[in-house]
Design an enzyme around this catalytic site. Sequence first.
Site, PDB file in Angstrom:
ATOM      1  N   TYR A  99      -0.779   0.601   9.607  1.00 43.16           N
ATOM      2  CA  TYR A  99      -0.255   0.703  10.948  1.00 43.16           C
ATOM      3  C   TYR A  99      -1.199  -0.067  11.875  1.00 43.16           C
ATOM      4  CZ  TYR A  99      -4.002   4.216  11.550  1.00 43.16           C
ATOM      5  OH  TYR A  99      -5.237   4.850  11.586  1.00 43.16           O
ATOM      6  N   GLU A 151       1.817  -5.465  10.882  1.00 42.27           N
ATOM      7  CA  GLU A 151       1.338  -4.084  10.825  1.00 42.27           C
ATOM      8  C   GLU A 151       2.235  -3.304  11.777  1.00 42.27           C
ATOM      9  OE1 GLU A 151      -1.018  -2.780   8.980  1.00 42.27           O
ATOM     10  OE2 GLU A 151      -2.248  -4.459   8.301  1.00 42.27           O
ATOM     11  N   TYR A 203      -9.809  -7.504  10.912  1.00 42.91           N
ATOM     12  CA  TYR A 203     -11.101  -7.514  10.207  1.00 42.91           C
ATOM     13  C   TYR A 203     -11.012  -8.510   9.056  1.00 42.91           C
ATOM     14  CZ  TYR A 203      -8.215  -3.920   7.919  1.00 42.91           C
ATOM     15  OH  TYR A 203      -7.164  -3.228   7.380  1.00 42.91           O
ATOM     16  N   HIS A 235       0.852  -1.194   0.000  1.00 39.34           N
ATOM     17  CA  HIS A 235       0.000   0.000   0.000  1.00 39.34           C
ATOM     18  C   HIS A 235       0.884   1.238   0.000  1.00 39.34           C
ATOM     19  CE1 HIS A 235      -3.187  -2.800   1.821  1.00 39.34           C
ATOM     20  NE2 HIS A 235      -3.497  -2.569   0.569  1.00 39.34           N
ATOM     21  N   ALA A 236       0.666   2.101  -0.976  1.00 40.97           N
ATOM     22  CA  ALA A 236       1.602   3.181  -1.298  1.00 40.97           C
ATOM     23  C   ALA A 236       1.904   4.104  -0.127  1.00 40.97           C
ATOM     24  CB  ALA A 236       1.057   3.981  -2.482  1.00 40.97           C
ATOM     25  N   ARG A 237       0.888   4.410   0.679  1.00 41.56           N
ATOM     26  CA  ARG A 237       1.075   5.424   1.720  1.00 41.56           C
ATOM     27  C   ARG A 237       1.747   4.903   2.974  1.00 41.56           C
ATOM     28  NH1 ARG A 237      -5.280   6.684   2.837  1.00 41.56           N
ATOM     29  NH2 ARG A 237      -5.967   4.698   3.734  1.00 41.56           N
ATOM     30  N   GLU A 238       1.976   3.601   3.060  1.00 37.80           N
ATOM     31  CA  GLU A 238       2.572   2.997   4.253  1.00 37.80           C
ATOM     32  C   GLU A 238       4.100   3.063   4.164  1.00 37.80           C
ATOM     33  OE1 GLU A 238       0.648  -0.868   4.416  1.00 37.80           O
ATOM     34  OE2 GLU A 238      -1.343   0.047   4.408  1.00 37.80           O
ATOM     35  N   ASN A 297      -3.612  -5.870  -2.066  1.00 37.34           N
ATOM     36  CA  ASN A 297      -3.843  -6.858  -1.008  1.00 37.34           C
ATOM     37  C   ASN A 297      -5.292  -7.338  -0.955  1.00 37.34           C
ATOM     38  OD1 ASN A 297      -2.323  -8.430   0.782  1.00 37.34           O
ATOM     39  ND2 ASN A 297      -3.151  -7.335   2.553  1.00 37.34           N
ATOM     40  N   ARG A 298      -6.020  -7.099  -2.040  1.00 33.69           N
ATOM     41  CA  ARG A 298      -7.339  -7.716  -2.248  1.00 33.69           C
ATOM     42  C   ARG A 298      -7.357  -8.432  -3.602  1.00 33.69           C
ATOM     43  NH1 ARG A 298      -7.108  -5.568   2.000  1.00 33.69           N
ATOM     44  NH2 ARG A 298      -8.723  -4.540   3.239  1.00 33.69           N
ATOM     45  N   ARG A 322      -3.248   4.913  -1.843  1.00 28.88           N
ATOM     46  CA  ARG A 322      -3.106   3.555  -1.322  1.00 28.88           C
ATOM     47  C   ARG A 322      -2.900   2.499  -2.422  1.00 28.88           C
ATOM     48  NH1 ARG A 322      -5.339  -0.033   2.748  1.00 28.88           N
ATOM     49  NH2 ARG A 322      -6.461  -1.788   1.840  1.00 28.88           N
ATOM     50  N   HIS A 382       3.285  -4.222   6.489  1.00 22.86           N
ATOM     51  CA  HIS A 382       2.316  -3.143   6.285  1.00 22.86           C
ATOM     52  C   HIS A 382       2.392  -2.180   7.478  1.00 22.86           C
ATOM     53  CE1 HIS A 382      -0.250  -4.892   2.961  1.00 22.86           C
ATOM     54  NE2 HIS A 382       0.480  -5.941   3.296  1.00 22.86           N
TER      55      HIS A 382
END
Length: 417
Positions: free
Chosen positions: A306, A378, A356, A176-179, A251-252, A234, A304
């Site tokens: 957070y 995470e 989740y 995910h780009a923003r992580e 990641n989906r 993301r 990943h």
Amino acid sequence: MLAFLILVTVTLASAHHPGEHFEGDKVFRVHVEDENHISLLHELASTRQMDFWKPDSVAQIKPHSTVDFRVKAEDTVAVEDFLGQNGLRYEVLISNLRSMLEAQFDSRVRATGHSYEKYNNWETIEAWTEQVATENPDLISRSAIGTTFLGNTIYLLKVGKPGSNKPAIFMDCGFHAREWISPAFCQWFVREAVRTYGREIHMTEFLDKLDFYVLPVVNIDGYIYTWTTNRMWRKTRSTNAGTTCTGTDLNRNFDAGWCSIGASNNPCAETYCGSAAESEKETKAVANFIRNHLSSIKAYLTIHSYSQMMLYPYSYAYKLPKNNVELNTLAKGAVKELATLHGTAYTYGPGASTIYPAAGGSDDWAYDQGIQYSFTFELRDKGRYGFVLPESQIQPTCEETMLAIKYVTSYVLEHLY
């Protein structure tokens, strides 16, 4: 020379202040008690633009949990009114996202070029992959395992002493780009491998006996976009038929209960599962490499942020893996080890019940391929900074995560199959 200096200054400024400026944007945390609260948040999400940070979408909100989301400046008053009028308990985690974005570049390191204690853009990371392999030919080799939608080369580093039929651990960062803390960790891991081989007994044994396949950034196109245009992006940057909405959530996008739960078939959603399993070139590159090396890969680790969690399968269903007791014990030991350095507390458990439900994840897919030790980390933090973790936390985050990774590696070496 002056023109060059101006260019450099402008380039740095644009890296730190992308096209989306986020001035006045707020990040809220809402305490969700029951189904009524969940339906209220669904109502809010249908009328206001909300960027869900944790969980990833409104569909994944569970009772007795907290929900973190970003709201644009012009909507903050309306959102606070709505929360207050409906008796939803909340706090403001970030009162002005722009200020927080500027503050994330707080590293004391004044290095120009690559630094392990700063966030590096893709151009810098790409050059680093070449340099670190060239400087350490007896430990590291670089290969290309595919290209992204926009044609960027996906580089993989093989870290270990040359040998035949060695078992391996696959680790990727930057789904995910923003992580941003995620790619920072993959770089840190490679540095520690090089720095401590021959000096530290455990790392020396690891690299003698097994190989690490390290993929520093999976979602390169998205990562570049977070530096140039939108820090909070993301997904990938692939185009979708019939819509102007861009990108798929990598990641989906794996073939593990694909798009059945905790994922969206709407291309405009942050958790869009793609037009089909493995529709994305990046997914295909990772999956093909792992399929081609299944006989040697004994563990899969994906990094990943957070929320400080160590997750194992399953996320696509509320079911437990065959070796649930073993994975639970291993995760418990790893997070205990991680906490010894800075006291950072992690929770752990199967993905669906611990964080989740989410279908199409790489960890579930890898496990279903027969890789018995499959974990999602995470990293920091728990929401104070969220995706905007300051550079000053790179070192402590990476140091403590190294302890957990080494704990898992030791276990895997003792339990080869």
